[in-house]
Design a protein around this motif. Structure first.
Motif, mmCIF file in Angstrom:
data_model
loop_
_atom_site.group_PDB
_atom_site.id
_atom_site.type_symbol
_atom_site.label_atom_id
_atom_site.label_comp_id
_atom_site.label_asym_id
_atom_site.label_seq_id
_atom_site.Cartn_x
_atom_site.Cartn_y
_atom_site.Cartn_z
ATOM 1 N N GLU A 189 0.835 -1.203 0.000
ATOM 2 C CA GLU A 189 0.000 0.000 0.000
ATOM 3 C C GLU A 189 0.873 1.258 0.000
ATOM 4 O OE1 GLU A 189 -3.140 -0.986 -0.945
ATOM 5 O OE2 GLU A 189 -4.065 0.170 0.669
ATOM 6 N N VAL A 190 1.939 1.239 0.803
ATOM 7 C CA VAL A 190 2.862 2.379 0.862
ATOM 8 C C VAL A 190 3.585 2.541 -0.475
ATOM 9 C CG1 VAL A 190 5.080 3.113 1.832
ATOM 10 C CG2 VAL A 190 3.212 2.402 3.363
ATOM 11 N N LEU A 191 4.093 1.429 -1.010
ATOM 12 C CA LEU A 191 4.917 1.488 -2.226
ATOM 13 C C LEU A 191 4.090 1.826 -3.467
ATOM 14 C CD1 LEU A 191 7.118 -1.574 -1.282
ATOM 15 C CD2 LEU A 191 7.950 0.778 -1.547
ATOM 16 N N LEU A 192 2.793 1.522 -3.427
ATOM 17 C CA LEU A 192 1.899 1.904 -4.524
ATOM 18 C C LEU A 192 1.330 3.306 -4.307
ATOM 19 C CD1 LEU A 192 0.047 -1.508 -4.912
ATOM 20 C CD2 LEU A 192 1.551 -0.459 -6.625
ATOM 21 N N ASN A 193 1.796 3.947 -3.228
ATOM 22 C CA ASN A 193 1.363 5.319 -2.898
ATOM 23 C C ASN A 193 -0.125 5.398 -2.602
ATOM 24 O OD1 ASN A 193 2.077 7.976 -2.381
ATOM 25 N ND2 ASN A 193 1.672 8.657 -4.475
ATOM 26 N N ARG A 194 -0.667 4.303 -2.061
ATOM 27 C CA ARG A 194 -2.084 4.315 -1.663
ATOM 28 C C ARG A 194 -2.225 4.604 -0.167
ATOM 29 N NH1 ARG A 194 -4.223 -0.885 -5.253
ATOM 30 N NH2 ARG A 194 -3.922 -1.983 -3.279
ATOM 31 N N ALA A 213 11.081 5.435 -0.579
ATOM 32 C CA ALA A 213 9.638 5.551 -0.318
ATOM 33 C C ALA A 213 9.314 6.730 0.592
ATOM 34 C CB ALA A 213 9.108 4.256 0.295
ATOM 35 N N GLN A 223 7.678 9.068 -2.639
ATOM 36 C CA GLN A 223 6.645 8.027 -2.613
ATOM 37 C C GLN A 223 5.799 8.017 -3.872
ATOM 38 O OE1 GLN A 223 4.146 8.056 0.952
ATOM 39 N NE2 GLN A 223 3.209 6.145 0.279
ATOM 40 N N ASP A 224 5.563 9.208 -4.440
ATOM 41 C CA ASP A 224 4.731 9.269 -5.647
ATOM 42 C C ASP A 224 5.437 8.668 -6.869
ATOM 43 O OD1 ASP A 224 6.492 11.335 -5.317
ATOM 44 O OD2 ASP A 224 5.143 12.917 -6.026
ATOM 45 N N GLY A 239 6.787 5.739 -6.747
ATOM 46 C CA GLY A 239 6.624 4.279 -6.622
ATOM 47 C C GLY A 239 5.798 3.661 -7.726
ATOM 48 N N PRO A 240 4.524 4.058 -7.862
ATOM 49 C CA PRO A 240 3.707 3.463 -8.925
ATOM 50 C C PRO A 240 4.140 3.900 -10.323
ATOM 51 C CG PRO A 240 2.447 5.080 -7.628
ATOM 52 C CD PRO A 240 3.744 4.883 -6.934
ATOM 53 N N ILE A 257 6.750 1.440 -11.520
ATOM 54 C CA ILE A 257 6.118 0.163 -11.883
ATOM 55 C C ILE A 257 5.482 0.271 -13.267
ATOM 56 C CG2 ILE A 257 4.283 -1.469 -11.262
ATOM 57 C CD1 ILE A 257 4.806 -0.623 -8.297
ATOM 58 N N VAL A 312 14.960 1.963 -2.802
ATOM 59 C CA VAL A 312 13.555 2.220 -2.465
ATOM 60 C C VAL A 312 13.332 2.337 -0.961
ATOM 61 C CG1 VAL A 312 12.588 -0.125 -2.237
ATOM 62 C CG2 VAL A 312 11.236 1.675 -3.306
ATOM 63 N N LEU A 320 10.290 -3.630 2.688
ATOM 64 C CA LEU A 320 10.045 -2.724 1.559
ATOM 65 C C LEU A 320 10.784 -3.210 0.315
ATOM 66 C CD1 LEU A 320 10.191 0.772 3.329
ATOM 67 C CD2 LEU A 320 8.152 -0.386 2.443
ATOM 68 N N TYR A 361 8.701 -4.370 -2.952
ATOM 69 C CA TYR A 361 8.801 -3.567 -4.184
ATOM 70 C C TYR A 361 9.311 -4.414 -5.347
ATOM 71 C CZ TYR A 361 8.927 0.681 -6.908
ATOM 72 O OH TYR A 361 8.661 1.650 -7.850
ATOM 73 N N LEU A 420 6.305 -6.285 -6.645
ATOM 74 C CA LEU A 420 5.416 -5.365 -7.376
ATOM 75 C C LEU A 420 5.979 -5.083 -8.767
ATOM 76 C CD1 LEU A 420 4.614 -2.734 -4.557
ATOM 77 C CD2 LEU A 420 2.953 -4.289 -5.601
#
Lengths: 264, 264
Positions: free
Chosen positions: A245-250, B168, B172-173, B175-176, B179, B202, B212, B216, B219
């Motif tokens: 959740e943290v790493l997906l920025n949720r 992170a 943090q933004d 991160g996704p 991916i 990360v 983490l 990651y 993910l």
């Protein structure tokens, strides 16, 4: 990430005995324990030994016992619509229905039921022909679920599509298809439906079950998995959900993100 | 999943002292240990304390010491092209170069060097303007790396694009975006380039670093990560890589998949 605790299920010996002896102690124990361990919803399933006629009464009893011990809502898990409705009638707060397939006659039962009781609904990407192999065929069945949600007025985020994970040792080629299906399902409507899965399926009769479960959950979260029915007693799995959740920025990062996740 | 062991790096105290004392024991220890723990390639970095003039000789010494103790190839890690080339000259087997950015003057040095020595090349999705924020901007820089690979005749799978993960707690933004960048990069050419990342980035200065890192990695593997520079001494991370390979159907499931992965 909504974690649905899998443990109140008559397929487990202690819950089966609780049901047979009408002794709520084990149900209360797992309702409390799963709440402490980070569950957001409690799956409640009468299990295979309760006869069809007894299922509604047992479901009602299970829901009452679970909600007497925990503030969490329940996910009413049965193939018997009468048992589901019996649970909905006594449930406090917003329940979840587990589940309808994409067969029209089942959708015609469960979508109106979900709307009537203001419940969320899990829809399986399968029909009488079975579980499709490809991501595209799973997404096509998801689309039928989405159309029915729209038709019956179920808000789209209240539909949880389950693309159906198969065990890694017998359906290994389904693994990446399910992940891709999740990604596609999240693009089929705006707002999109949510997604969920019975996670422990992926490791049935496999070695290293806990590792496979938490790894598959994270792989699926990268594609948009919003929820899963899991063993919240598996600490590394809950840790993995919190980290993803943290790493997906949720979820906002803080040094105590594991504690924060469990307290929510 | 190609695991590049991060441990032979002069930023670690024991390797720094090995370099200063010209004593190869620590280099040999980590070359052997990382080989046993499941590394496929050994990253070799002189670290920040070696002066620019000394870097080529130290890199040559490090590569020889590592390859005397392990059959694995090395990933030559330096910002100094002379150090990289000194390592390439004494390296046995196919080396990896770590790294070029997407700046044209750097690509004009490293792509011909990779081709000349039949080496693989890590290309960073950044240029003199820095690390871009969005997946699309990272993919655009990846495209420049791909065009240069094509122009210089480097086979596409020998280019490893690193979309650059940020910590992170400060980025943090990103991160996704990283991916999604991986997913896009894998569609930019056919055959596509491979992808890699300095994974420990990360979690820099974060709590729960191991958690983490491995979360990651998984993910990113869902999106197509082929490789990462990692701490192979982190057993749960190597387990996660092995499990993800099985669940993505890139490795055949067997009950001993953890052992099989490490023996390869």
């Amino acid at each position: 990430m909504l974690l649905i605790g899998e443990r109140i299920n008559g397929m487990f010996k202690d819950i089966k005995e609780a049901i047979l002896n009408k002794d709520p102690a084990a149900v209360e124990y797992w309702a409390k324990r799963q709440t402490e361990k980070g569950a957001h919803i409690l799956d409640v399933n009468t299990g295979p030994t309760v006869s069809k006629e007894d299922q509604p009464a047992v479901m009602e009893w299970l829901v009452k016992a679970a909600q007497a011990a925990s503030p969490l809502p329940c996910c009413l898990d049965s193939t018997n619509p009468d048992a589901i409705e019996a649970g909905l009638k006594v449930h406090k707060g917003r329940a979840m229905i587990n589940s309808t397939s994409a067969d029209q006659w089942k959708m015609d039962i469960y979508f109106p039921m979900a709307v009537k009781y203001n419940a969320m609904l899990i829809g399986l990407a399968m029909n009488e022909k079975g579980v499709p192999k490809s991501a595209a065929d799973r997404a096509a069945l998801a689309m039928e679920l989405i159309v029915n949600a729209d038709m019956h007025g179920l808000p789209m985020p209240d539909l949880f599509v389950d693309p159906l994970a198969l065990p890694a040792n017998v359906g290994q080629d389904h693994g990446p298809e399910v992940i891709e299906a999740i990604r596609q399902i999240k693009t089929l409507a705006d707002p999109p439906p949510r997604t969920t899965m019975g996670l422990s399926n992926v490791s049935q009769r496999c070695a290293e079950r806990h590792l496979l479960n938490r790894t598959y959950m994270v792989l699926c979260m990268a594609a948009g998995l919003d929820s899963a029915i899991v063993d919240v007693d598996d600490e590394l799995l809950v840790d993995a959900a919190a980290a993803a959740e943290v790493l997906l920025n949720r979820d906002i990062y803080c040094d105590s993100f594991l504690k924060t996740f469990r307290q929510r």
